[in-house]
Design a protein around this motif. Sequence first.
Motif, PDB file in Angstrom:
ATOM      1  N   SER A  94       0.834  -1.055  -0.067  1.00 15.39           N
ATOM      2  CA  SER A  94       0.111   0.048  -0.074  1.00 15.39           C
ATOM      3  C   SER A  94       0.878   1.340   0.035  1.00 15.39           C
ATOM      4  O   SER A  94       0.482   2.435  -0.627  1.00 15.39           O
ATOM      5  CB  SER A  94      -0.956   0.179   1.190  1.00 15.39           C
ATOM      6  N   PHE A  95       1.936   1.359   0.790  1.00 22.15           N
ATOM      7  CA  PHE A  95       2.834   2.548   0.814  1.00 22.15           C
ATOM      8  C   PHE A  95       3.596   2.674  -0.604  1.00 22.15           C
ATOM      9  O   PHE A  95       3.404   3.962  -1.039  1.00 22.15           O
ATOM     10  CB  PHE A  95       4.076   2.054   1.978  1.00 22.15           C
ATOM     11  N   PHE A  96       4.146   1.662  -1.121  1.00 25.51           N
ATOM     12  CA  PHE A  96       4.627   1.660  -2.544  1.00 25.51           C
ATOM     13  C   PHE A  96       3.650   2.381  -3.576  1.00 25.51           C
ATOM     14  O   PHE A  96       3.887   3.077  -4.602  1.00 25.51           O
ATOM     15  CB  PHE A  96       5.310   0.561  -2.976  1.00 25.51           C
ATOM     16  N   VAL A  97       2.320   1.798  -3.407  1.00 24.55           N
ATOM     17  CA  VAL A  97       1.364   1.973  -4.210  1.00 24.55           C
ATOM     18  C   VAL A  97       0.865   3.536  -4.191  1.00 24.55           C
ATOM     19  O   VAL A  97       0.870   4.042  -5.362  1.00 24.55           O
ATOM     20  CB  VAL A  97       0.091   1.209  -4.164  1.00 24.55           C
ATOM     21  N   ALA A  98       0.796   3.974  -2.951  1.00 23.15           N
ATOM     22  CA  ALA A  98       0.775   5.423  -2.785  1.00 23.15           C
ATOM     23  C   ALA A  98       1.851   6.237  -3.269  1.00 23.15           C
ATOM     24  O   ALA A  98       1.627   7.380  -3.872  1.00 23.15           O
ATOM     25  CB  ALA A  98       0.404   5.743  -1.172  1.00 23.15           C
ATOM     26  N   LEU A  99       3.040   5.631  -3.178  1.00 21.75           N
ATOM     27  CA  LEU A  99       4.270   6.589  -3.551  1.00 21.75           C
ATOM     28  C   LEU A  99       4.099   6.740  -5.187  1.00 21.75           C
ATOM     29  O   LEU A  99       4.341   7.892  -5.660  1.00 21.75           O
ATOM     30  CB  LEU A  99       5.461   5.860  -3.258  1.00 21.75           C
ATOM     31  N   VAL A 100       3.971   5.521  -5.716  1.00 19.73           N
ATOM     32  CA  VAL A 100       3.834   5.528  -7.242  1.00 19.73           C
ATOM     33  C   VAL A 100       2.792   6.564  -7.811  1.00 19.73           C
ATOM     34  O   VAL A 100       2.898   7.311  -8.713  1.00 19.73           O
ATOM     35  CB  VAL A 100       3.560   4.301  -7.998  1.00 19.73           C
ATOM     36  N   ALA A 101       1.542   6.451  -7.148  1.00 19.11           N
ATOM     37  CA  ALA A 101       0.310   7.173  -7.560  1.00 19.11           C
ATOM     38  C   ALA A 101       0.581   8.824  -7.617  1.00 19.11           C
ATOM     39  O   ALA A 101       0.364   9.487  -8.285  1.00 19.11           O
ATOM     40  CB  ALA A 101      -0.900   6.690  -6.714  1.00 19.11           C
ATOM     41  N   MET A 102       1.267   9.080  -6.125  1.00 18.52           N
ATOM     42  CA  MET A 102       1.568  10.296  -6.114  1.00 18.52           C
ATOM     43  C   MET A 102       2.627  10.893  -6.958  1.00 18.52           C
ATOM     44  O   MET A 102       2.518  12.051  -7.448  1.00 18.52           O
ATOM     45  CB  MET A 102       1.880  10.725  -4.832  1.00 18.52           C
ATOM     46  N   ALA A 103       3.815   9.921  -7.207  1.00 17.31           N
ATOM     47  CA  ALA A 103       4.740  10.597  -8.190  1.00 17.31           C
ATOM     48  C   ALA A 103       4.335  10.862  -9.352  1.00 17.31           C
ATOM     49  O   ALA A 103       4.707  11.540 -10.148  1.00 17.31           O
ATOM     50  CB  ALA A 103       5.959   9.497  -7.953  1.00 17.31           C
ATOM     51  N   THR A 104       3.253   9.806  -9.963  1.00 18.10           N
ATOM     52  CA  THR A 104       2.757  10.078 -11.369  1.00 18.10           C
ATOM     53  C   THR A 104       1.799  11.118 -11.175  1.00 18.10           C
ATOM     54  O   THR A 104       1.067  11.243 -12.342  1.00 18.10           O
ATOM     55  CB  THR A 104       2.294   8.706 -12.025  1.00 18.10           C
ATOM     56  N   LYS A 105       1.247  11.682 -10.192  1.00 14.19           N
ATOM     57  CA  LYS A 105       0.084  12.788  -9.913  1.00 14.19           C
ATOM     58  C   LYS A 105      -0.998  12.358 -10.291  1.00 14.19           C
ATOM     59  O   LYS A 105      -2.038  12.933 -10.658  1.00 14.19           O
ATOM     60  CB  LYS A 105       0.471  14.147 -10.829  1.00 14.19           C
ATOM     61  N   ARG A 106      -1.207  10.741 -10.167  1.00 20.98           N
ATOM     62  CA  ARG A 106      -2.597  10.334 -10.377  1.00 20.98           C
ATOM     63  C   ARG A 106      -3.331  10.571  -8.918  1.00 20.98           C
ATOM     64  O   ARG A 106      -4.797  10.483  -9.141  1.00 20.98           O
ATOM     65  CB  ARG A 106      -2.510   8.606 -10.661  1.00 20.98           C
ATOM     66  N   LYS A 107      -2.748  10.760  -7.841  1.00 23.84           N
ATOM     67  CA  LYS A 107      -3.397  10.834  -6.482  1.00 23.84           C
ATOM     68  C   LYS A 107      -2.470  11.819  -5.741  1.00 23.84           C
ATOM     69  O   LYS A 107      -1.459  12.151  -6.036  1.00 23.84           O
ATOM     70  CB  LYS A 107      -3.480   9.411  -5.847  1.00 23.84           C
ATOM     71  N   THR A 108      -3.303  12.362  -4.787  1.00 25.60           N
ATOM     72  CA  THR A 108      -2.569  13.584  -3.999  1.00 25.60           C
ATOM     73  C   THR A 108      -2.722  12.824  -2.614  1.00 25.60           C
ATOM     74  O   THR A 108      -3.639  12.045  -2.249  1.00 25.60           O
ATOM     75  CB  THR A 108      -3.221  14.812  -4.044  1.00 25.60           C
ATOM     76  N   ARG A 109      -2.183  13.426  -1.611  1.00 30.89           N
ATOM     77  CA  ARG A 109      -2.116  13.057  -0.252  1.00 30.89           C
ATOM     78  C   ARG A 109      -3.759  13.161   0.576  1.00 30.89           C
ATOM     79  O   ARG A 109      -3.951  12.440   1.144  1.00 30.89           O
ATOM     80  CB  ARG A 109      -1.227  13.850   0.601  1.00 30.89           C
ATOM     81  N   LYS A 110      -4.540  14.089  -0.238  1.00 29.92           N
ATOM     82  CA  LYS A 110      -6.039  14.295   0.403  1.00 29.92           C
ATOM     83  C   LYS A 110      -6.751  13.356  -0.329  1.00 29.92           C
ATOM     84  O   LYS A 110      -7.904  13.300   0.109  1.00 29.92           O
ATOM     85  CB  LYS A 110      -6.463  15.758  -0.101  1.00 29.92           C
ATOM     86  N   ASP A 111      -6.338  12.617  -1.277  1.00 28.75           N
ATOM     87  CA  ASP A 111      -7.182  11.514  -2.176  1.00 28.75           C
ATOM     88  C   ASP A 111      -7.418  10.333  -1.350  1.00 28.75           C
ATOM     89  O   ASP A 111      -6.452  10.098  -0.589  1.00 28.75           O
ATOM     90  CB  ASP A 111      -6.666  11.193  -3.591  1.00 28.75           C
ATOM     91  N   THR A 112      -8.582   9.485  -1.712  1.00 28.91           N
ATOM     92  CA  THR A 112      -8.847   8.242  -0.973  1.00 28.91           C
ATOM     93  C   THR A 112      -8.239   7.104  -1.778  1.00 28.91           C
ATOM     94  O   THR A 112      -8.176   7.137  -3.065  1.00 28.91           O
ATOM     95  CB  THR A 112     -10.240   8.005  -0.787  1.00 28.91           C
ATOM     96  N   PHE A 113      -7.423   6.372  -1.254  1.00 29.12           N
ATOM     97  CA  PHE A 113      -6.750   5.333  -1.632  1.00 29.12           C
ATOM     98  C   PHE A 113      -7.889   3.754  -1.328  1.00 29.12           C
ATOM     99  O   PHE A 113      -8.054   3.716  -0.164  1.00 29.12           O
ATOM    100  CB  PHE A 113      -5.236   4.876  -1.283  1.00 29.12           C
ATOM    101  N   ALA A 114      -7.868   3.111  -2.441  1.00 32.73           N
ATOM    102  CA  ALA A 114      -8.673   1.879  -1.990  1.00 32.73           C
ATOM    103  C   ALA A 114      -7.582   0.815  -1.475  1.00 32.73           C
ATOM    104  O   ALA A 114      -6.634   0.580  -2.429  1.00 32.73           O
ATOM    105  CB  ALA A 114      -9.093   1.276  -3.246  1.00 32.73           C
ATOM    106  N   MET A 115      -7.744   0.327  -0.132  1.00 30.29           N
ATOM    107  CA  MET A 115      -6.672  -0.546   0.168  1.00 30.29           C
ATOM    108  C   MET A 115      -6.583  -1.768  -0.047  1.00 30.29           C
ATOM    109  O   MET A 115      -5.532  -2.629   0.101  1.00 30.29           O
ATOM    110  CB  MET A 115      -6.467  -0.122   1.744  1.00 30.29           C
ATOM    111  N   VAL A 116      -7.789  -2.379  -0.183  1.00 27.95           N
ATOM    112  CA  VAL A 116      -7.983  -4.025  -0.489  1.00 27.95           C
ATOM    113  C   VAL A 116      -7.069  -4.525  -1.336  1.00 27.95           C
ATOM    114  O   VAL A 116      -6.700  -5.637  -1.468  1.00 27.95           O
ATOM    115  CB  VAL A 116      -9.452  -4.257  -0.530  1.00 27.95           C
ATOM    116  N   PRO A 117      -7.294  -3.762  -2.630  1.00 28.92           N
ATOM    117  CA  PRO A 117      -6.193  -4.325  -3.756  1.00 28.92           C
ATOM    118  C   PRO A 117      -4.777  -4.436  -3.178  1.00 28.92           C
ATOM    119  O   PRO A 117      -4.247  -5.676  -3.374  1.00 28.92           O
ATOM    120  CB  PRO A 117      -6.258  -3.147  -4.851  1.00 28.92           C
ATOM    121  N   SER A 118      -4.171  -3.557  -2.392  1.00 26.38           N
ATOM    122  CA  SER A 118      -2.824  -3.933  -1.858  1.00 26.38           C
ATOM    123  C   SER A 118      -2.757  -4.909  -0.813  1.00 26.38           C
ATOM    124  O   SER A 118      -1.786  -5.553  -0.857  1.00 26.38           O
ATOM    125  CB  SER A 118      -2.423  -2.389  -1.202  1.00 26.38           C
TER     126      SER A 118
END
Length: 228
Positions: A186-210
């Motif tokens: 989940s941590f690495f998925v969040a890092l990649v999503a924010m690095a590619t600007k698909r998500k920001t820290r304020k966005d909700t992440f679906a955790m069950v896939p991770s």
Amino acid sequence: MSDGLMVAALAVAALVMSCAWLVYVAARRGGVAGRSDVLGVLVRPRGDWWILPVSLLVVGGTAVAWQAAGLAPTYQVRMAVMLVALAPLALVDHREHVVPNRALGALLGVRAVIYVWEAIVLPDVFVDMLRAELITAGIVVLFFVMVRMLNKGGIGMGDVKLFAVMTLFLGTQLALASIFASLLVSFFVALVAMATKRKTRKDTFAMVPSIALGTALAVVLVSIRGAL
């Protein structure tokens, strides 16, 4: 039951459970879209049929290692049920950002049946095993509830309840390893999503896939290691 028959039985069980989950996911997706045509959702061109081969491959493949490791049949069934359940739950969470209570309730019902089976075939260790799993599940819930209080956007209650259910199925050691692996994924998925600007820290992440990926990795690695 011979090792080959046990692997085949687990593979067939995984296939049957996957079909049931597939219908459940289709029913939810049809309901969200305002449709009651489950069959229409199932046969659409871009369906969720990949759940079937993935579940069959993961459960069938690791079941070979489970036989080599000499794991109890009840524990093999527990792991198979959890592995098969995570893929459809990941789909629902990805699409709806929710972990359905009914699905978790169904899993608890299955676990209760397996508990009865274990009480019959493993009477010497059943009480200690049950106590350890319940205590660990309680600690897991308490820990993540505290995390949620400190950071409300960090983890949802559905994820917390899923972690507790996972503990009852996988047992203390494998559950903790799976939770740790899930958090890393989940941590690495969040890092990649924010690095590619698909998500920001304020966005909700679906955790069950991770959680699904982390648990599968933990179970596969532990199973292979135990078989060597």
